[in-house]
Design a protein around this motif. Structure first.
Motif, PDB file in Angstrom:
ATOM      1  N   ALA A  90      40.355  40.157  38.789  1.00  0.00           N
ATOM      2  CA  ALA A  90      41.077  39.036  39.397  1.00  0.00           C
ATOM      3  C   ALA A  90      41.237  39.486  40.747  1.00  0.00           C
ATOM      4  CB  ALA A  90      42.266  38.875  38.622  1.00  0.00           C
ATOM      5  N   LEU A  91      41.440  40.744  41.028  1.00  0.00           N
ATOM      6  CA  LEU A  91      41.756  41.257  42.533  1.00  0.00           C
ATOM      7  C   LEU A  91      40.694  41.027  43.447  1.00  0.00           C
ATOM      8  CD1 LEU A  91      43.933  42.547  44.371  1.00  0.00           C
ATOM      9  CD2 LEU A  91      42.921  44.799  43.707  1.00  0.00           C
ATOM     10  N   ALA A  92      39.456  41.252  42.856  1.00  0.00           N
ATOM     11  CA  ALA A  92      38.181  40.799  43.553  1.00  0.00           C
ATOM     12  C   ALA A  92      38.066  39.280  44.020  1.00  0.00           C
ATOM     13  CB  ALA A  92      36.966  41.194  42.899  1.00  0.00           C
ATOM     14  N   ALA A  93      38.473  38.368  42.936  1.00  0.00           N
ATOM     15  CA  ALA A  93      38.415  36.977  42.987  1.00  0.00           C
ATOM     16  C   ALA A  93      39.369  36.376  43.953  1.00  0.00           C
ATOM     17  CB  ALA A  93      38.830  36.453  41.602  1.00  0.00           C
ATOM     18  N   TYR A  94      40.559  36.944  44.082  1.00  0.00           N
ATOM     19  CA  TYR A  94      41.654  36.690  45.002  1.00  0.00           C
ATOM     20  C   TYR A  94      41.486  36.780  46.453  1.00  0.00           C
ATOM     21  CZ  TYR A  94      44.497  34.916  41.202  1.00  0.00           C
ATOM     22  OH  TYR A  94      44.848  34.563  39.825  1.00  0.00           O
ATOM     23  N   PHE A  99      38.237  43.442  47.890  1.00  0.00           N
ATOM     24  CA  PHE A  99      38.768  44.757  46.935  1.00  0.00           C
ATOM     25  C   PHE A  99      37.970  44.172  45.695  1.00  0.00           C
ATOM     26  CE2 PHE A  99      42.373  43.500  49.830  1.00  0.00           C
ATOM     27  CZ  PHE A  99      42.464  44.680  50.338  1.00  0.00           C
ATOM     28  N   GLY A 100      37.611  45.393  45.046  1.00  0.00           N
ATOM     29  CA  GLY A 100      37.062  45.122  43.559  1.00  0.00           C
ATOM     30  C   GLY A 100      37.568  46.473  42.680  1.00  0.00           C
ATOM     31  N   ASP A 113      40.036  50.262  43.682  1.00  0.00           N
ATOM     32  CA  ASP A 113      38.532  50.241  43.545  1.00  0.00           C
ATOM     33  C   ASP A 113      37.864  51.135  42.558  1.00  0.00           C
ATOM     34  OD1 ASP A 113      37.976  48.489  45.576  1.00  0.00           O
ATOM     35  OD2 ASP A 113      38.207  49.970  47.035  1.00  0.00           O
ATOM     36  N   MET A 114      38.614  51.442  41.269  1.00  0.00           N
ATOM     37  CA  MET A 114      38.372  52.082  40.241  1.00  0.00           C
ATOM     38  C   MET A 114      37.582  51.350  38.891  1.00  0.00           C
ATOM     39  SD  MET A 114      39.864  54.848  40.968  1.00  0.00           S
ATOM     40  CE  MET A 114      39.719  55.594  39.614  1.00  0.00           C
ATOM     41  N   HIS A 139      36.232  56.482  41.053  1.00  0.00           N
ATOM     42  CA  HIS A 139      36.559  55.773  42.135  1.00  0.00           C
ATOM     43  C   HIS A 139      35.330  55.405  42.933  1.00  0.00           C
ATOM     44  CE1 HIS A 139      38.725  55.811  46.270  1.00  0.00           C
ATOM     45  NE2 HIS A 139      39.010  54.819  45.887  1.00  0.00           N
ATOM     46  N   VAL A 140      35.124  53.944  43.111  1.00  0.00           N
ATOM     47  CA  VAL A 140      33.949  53.449  43.761  1.00  0.00           C
ATOM     48  C   VAL A 140      34.254  52.502  44.852  1.00  0.00           C
ATOM     49  CG1 VAL A 140      32.392  53.724  41.782  1.00  0.00           C
ATOM     50  CG2 VAL A 140      33.947  51.635  42.003  1.00  0.00           C
ATOM     51  N   PRO A 141      34.904  52.966  46.006  1.00  0.00           N
ATOM     52  CA  PRO A 141      35.348  52.229  47.208  1.00  0.00           C
ATOM     53  C   PRO A 141      33.958  51.619  47.879  1.00  0.00           C
ATOM     54  CG  PRO A 141      35.559  54.253  47.883  1.00  0.00           C
ATOM     55  CD  PRO A 141      35.163  54.495  46.348  1.00  0.00           C
ATOM     56  N   LYS A 142      34.122  50.521  48.645  1.00  0.00           N
ATOM     57  CA  LYS A 142      33.199  50.101  49.496  1.00  0.00           C
ATOM     58  C   LYS A 142      33.271  50.922  50.729  1.00  0.00           C
ATOM     59  CE  LYS A 142      33.228  45.608  47.466  1.00  0.00           C
ATOM     60  NZ  LYS A 142      33.443  44.209  47.606  1.00  0.00           N
ATOM     61  N   PRO A 143      31.949  51.490  51.381  1.00  0.00           N
ATOM     62  CA  PRO A 143      32.384  52.171  52.502  1.00  0.00           C
ATOM     63  C   PRO A 143      32.927  51.145  53.757  1.00  0.00           C
ATOM     64  CG  PRO A 143      30.152  52.178  51.673  1.00  0.00           C
ATOM     65  CD  PRO A 143      30.962  51.392  51.066  1.00  0.00           C
TER      66      PRO A 143
END
Length: 166
Positions: A90-94, A99-100, A113-114, A139-143
């Motif tokens: 939902a965070l990615a959609a909003y 943010f994912g 981003d977990m 933890h998979v953050p976007k760079p």
């Protein structure tokens, strides 16, 4: 034959919270938490020019419990959230995809981003009204600079929470 209930009681504040940005799932009485950080070495002969790539991988493992009559609802929500961490939350959609993944809040760290790598749920007759849960998250953050800013901000939020708790 008399049935007894578990000795586990709700605390005022859960030990850990996993959220998709909308629904928080409390883990009560976290008995163990570990953070594994694996750092990448640069390739031999690489130039001094560096790309914006991840320099390390973080994996967090939690062992805790889901307590009370809502434990099966929390289990279903946790399973659904684990699947959503791979497909989009939902965070990615909003946020339009900025943010994912899931948000993890613990006394040790606050991470965005977990993604859930594994989820184990078990029950025993000795502990009624309790489901034991073990979850491993990566933890998979976007760079980006935004990811680093969120990491620094989480340190401030963690320090503030420690100050309010004492």
């Amino acid at each position: 034959m008399a049935f007894t209930t578990s000795f586990m009681k709700y605390a005022n504040v859960p030990s850990a919270v996993i959220s998709d940005g909308v629904l928080p799932i409390p883990l009560w009485a976290v008995t163990a938490i570990s953070l594994l950080q694996t750092y990448h070495l640069p390739p031999i002969g690489s130039t001094s020019h560096k790309a914006v790539v991840a320099t390390h991988d973080d994996t967090i493992t939690l062992a805790g419990v889901l307590v009370g009559v809502e434990r099966y609802a929390w289990k279903l929500a946790l399973e659904t959230m684990a699947e959503a961490s791979k497909r989009g939350t939902a965070l990615a959609a909003y946020s339009g995809g900025r943010f994912g993944g899931l948000v993890l809040v613990t006394s040790m760290t606050i991470r965005t981003d977990m993604q859930v790598q594994s989820l184990t749920v078990s029950a025993s007759a000795a502990r009624r009204d309790v489901l034991d849960v073990s979850v491993t998250m990566a933890h998979v953050p976007k760079p980006s600079l935004l990811g680093k800013l969120l990491d620094v901000t989480s340190m401030g939020v963690g320090a503030l929470a420690d100050g309010l708790g004492s």
